[in-house]
Design an enzyme around this catalytic site. Structure first.
Site, PDB file in Angstrom:
ATOM      1  N   ASP A  92       0.858  -1.185   0.000  1.00 55.38           N
ATOM      2  CA  ASP A  92       0.000   0.000   0.000  1.00 55.38           C
ATOM      3  C   ASP A  92       0.893   1.233   0.000  1.00 55.38           C
ATOM      4  O   ASP A  92       2.103   1.138   0.184  1.00 55.38           O
ATOM      5  CB  ASP A  92      -0.996  -0.021   1.161  1.00 55.38           C
ATOM      6  CG  ASP A  92      -0.331  -0.074   2.524  1.00 55.38           C
ATOM      7  OD1 ASP A  92       0.866   0.229   2.611  1.00 55.38           O
ATOM      8  OD2 ASP A  92      -1.013  -0.411   3.501  1.00 55.38           O
ATOM      9  N   ASP A 265      -7.892  -7.206   2.327  1.00 53.56           N
ATOM     10  CA  ASP A 265      -6.771  -7.319   3.266  1.00 53.56           C
ATOM     11  C   ASP A 265      -7.180  -6.724   4.598  1.00 53.56           C
ATOM     12  O   ASP A 265      -8.082  -5.875   4.659  1.00 53.56           O
ATOM     13  CB  ASP A 265      -5.541  -6.571   2.751  1.00 53.56           C
ATOM     14  CG  ASP A 265      -5.595  -5.089   3.126  1.00 53.56           C
ATOM     15  OD1 ASP A 265      -4.946  -4.703   4.118  1.00 53.56           O
ATOM     16  OD2 ASP A 265      -6.318  -4.328   2.455  1.00 53.56           O
ATOM     17  N   CYS A 303     -13.177 -26.536  12.185  1.00 52.37           N
ATOM     18  CA  CYS A 303     -11.992 -26.103  11.442  1.00 52.37           C
ATOM     19  C   CYS A 303     -10.986 -27.247  11.359  1.00 52.37           C
ATOM     20  O   CYS A 303     -10.785 -27.971  12.333  1.00 52.37           O
ATOM     21  CB  CYS A 303     -11.362 -24.888  12.126  1.00 52.37           C
ATOM     22  SG  CYS A 303      -9.849 -24.292  11.327  1.00 52.37           S
ATOM     23  N   CYS A 305      -7.669 -26.780  10.531  1.00 51.48           N
ATOM     24  CA  CYS A 305      -6.312 -26.247  10.493  1.00 51.48           C
ATOM     25  C   CYS A 305      -5.418 -26.990  11.487  1.00 51.48           C
ATOM     26  O   CYS A 305      -5.886 -27.705  12.369  1.00 51.48           O
ATOM     27  CB  CYS A 305      -6.296 -24.745  10.785  1.00 51.48           C
ATOM     28  SG  CYS A 305      -6.462 -24.280  12.525  1.00 51.48           S
ATOM     29  N   CYS A 308      -6.280 -26.326  15.238  1.00 53.02           N
ATOM     30  CA  CYS A 308      -7.495 -26.980  15.729  1.00 53.02           C
ATOM     31  C   CYS A 308      -7.343 -28.503  15.804  1.00 53.02           C
ATOM     32  O   CYS A 308      -8.027 -29.155  16.586  1.00 53.02           O
ATOM     33  CB  CYS A 308      -8.687 -26.589  14.860  1.00 53.02           C
ATOM     34  SG  CYS A 308      -9.155 -24.852  15.072  1.00 53.02           S
ATOM     35  N   HIS A 334      -4.487 -19.829  13.160  1.00 54.65           N
ATOM     36  CA  HIS A 334      -5.881 -20.237  13.017  1.00 54.65           C
ATOM     37  C   HIS A 334      -6.720 -19.155  12.346  1.00 54.65           C
ATOM     38  O   HIS A 334      -7.504 -19.441  11.430  1.00 54.65           O
ATOM     39  CB  HIS A 334      -6.493 -20.577  14.373  1.00 54.65           C
ATOM     40  CG  HIS A 334      -7.988 -20.647  14.322  1.00 54.65           C
ATOM     41  ND1 HIS A 334      -8.674 -21.724  13.808  1.00 54.65           N
ATOM     42  CD2 HIS A 334      -8.940 -19.732  14.687  1.00 54.65           C
ATOM     43  CE1 HIS A 334      -9.976 -21.489  13.859  1.00 54.65           C
ATOM     44  NE2 HIS A 334     -10.155 -20.294  14.392  1.00 54.65           N
TER      45      HIS A 334
END
Length: 368
Positions: A92, A265, A303, A305, A308, A334
């Site tokens: 940015d 974002d 979840c 991931c 988890c 996570h």
């Protein structure tokens, strides 16, 4: 060096499945882009982000200009080599930070005088200077220097910020020469419909390879943000990517996709993680709370991931109370996984022509 094409559109909304290719990476859209402000996504390695499925990450021109300096990054071979990241990067312009972090600033049509939030030193950023910095950093996508009007602000203030943003966009376009880097224009105008139309007209006329919607998620009611998105996406070219800046709450990603946004974002997932809060399929939970002290279930039972699969709410709460940095790392992993996974599910729903069903099911379960 940017290619974009719309693969499929949702029949009942502005949502669309796309494909985006930059100098370093090719991916499907819509996507969420984790923020690595100072050339790092807080507590996570590039390998973590590959595993999570991040395609593009952000870095911040303002922060990298002040420390370690664009010249040093250029000497290292650019941001990709400096931070060992092999996929896409977007920088940015630093405009938002100039206006939000510096209390002592002076805005002119030539640029902005401001004091560094690090050591108080005085600086002057112009559109030309920002282009010089961003080209040295060498990200795949660079943003024009703009003035982000705060909320609330008067119509007159928003109009003046829009005029300056359009002026600077033209200067940025003229001074951007790096062929392997795409430059995006930014639409401003606060919550005023006619100003948004004027800004879009100005910016689209400069024919950028992509367009961002700025000046939202700065304190306005969410209903206003959604209303402005509903308007703005109709003003931007169909064949160019649309990027909503600084938005990352799960409900806003879904609503943004519905209104034609391709890229998002936000620092939210890592910021919430540092405060002990996690996203789940049913809404946010604050793991540091006492109620989780003996809760041995995963952060989010739905979840898949790494966190988890391997750690409990009780363990992470213990880490938080013990002030162990691993707590921030696990929750950051996570939270970013949750958002990238959410976007992958949205892309799948769009590919299968069932985004409307996905939208209804998401809000039936998720409580903002």
């Amino acid at each position: 060096m940017l290619k974009f094409k719309v693969i499929k559109k949702d029949a009942s909304s502005g949502a669309r499945l796309g494909e985006l290719e930059t100098a370093h990476w090719k991916c499907k859209t819509p996507i969420f882009m984790p923020v690595g402000t100072q050339a790092t996504v807080k507590t996570l390695t590039p390998e973590d982000l590959y595993e999570i499925g991040a395609d593009i990450i952000l870095s911040n021109t303002y922060h990298l200009y002040l420390r370690p300096g664009a010249d040093l990054v250029e000497k290292a071979g650019g941001l990709h080599k400096f931070m060992n990241w092999k996929r896409g990067i977007l920088t940015d312009s630093g405009g938002f930070q100039v206006f939000s972090l510096s209390k002592l600033r002076k805005i002119t049509d030539e640029g902005v005088y401001f004091n560094s939030h690090i050591d108080g030193s005085r600086h002057f950023l112009t559109p030309q200077k920002v282009m010089e910095i961003e080209q040295k950093l060498g990200a795949d996508i660079a943003m024009c220097f703009d003035e982000c009007a705060p909320y609330p602000c008067t119509y007159e203030y928003a109009k003046e910020a829009l005029r300056r943003t359009s002026l600077w966009a033209k200067i940025c376009r003229e001074h951007h020469k790096r062929e392997d880097q795409a430059l995006f224009g930014i639409v401003q105008g606060s919550i005023f419909d006619d100003l948004r139309r004027k800004s879009a007209e100005d910016i689209v006329a400069l024919d950028f390879p992509g367009y961002a919607v700025g000046g939202l998620s700065v304190g306005e009611p969410k209903s206003e943000m959604y209303r402005i998105l509903e308007l703005t996406h109709t003003l931007l070219p169909e064949d160019k990517p649309r990027y909503l800046m600084g938005v990352g709450a799960p409900e806003d990603l879904v609503e943004g996709v519905k209104r034609g946004i391709d890229m998002f974002d936000c620092v939210l997932p890592t910021r919430l993680a540092r405060h002990g809060t996690a996203f789940t399929h049913q809404g946010r939970i604050t793991v540091r709370n006492a109620g989780f002290a003996e809760d041995f279930s995963p952060v989010d039972p739905w979840c898949d991931c790494y966190v988890c699969k391997n750690y409990s709410r009780a363990y992470i709460r213990h880490l938080i109370k013990a002030e162990e940095i691993l707590a921030s790392r696990l929750l950051s992993y996570h939270n970013i996984y949750f958002l990238t996974s959410l976007m992958a599910k949205i892309r799948q729903a769009l590919a299968e022509g069932r985004f409307g069903e996905f939208y209804d099911n998401f809000f039936r379960q998720y409580k903002p």
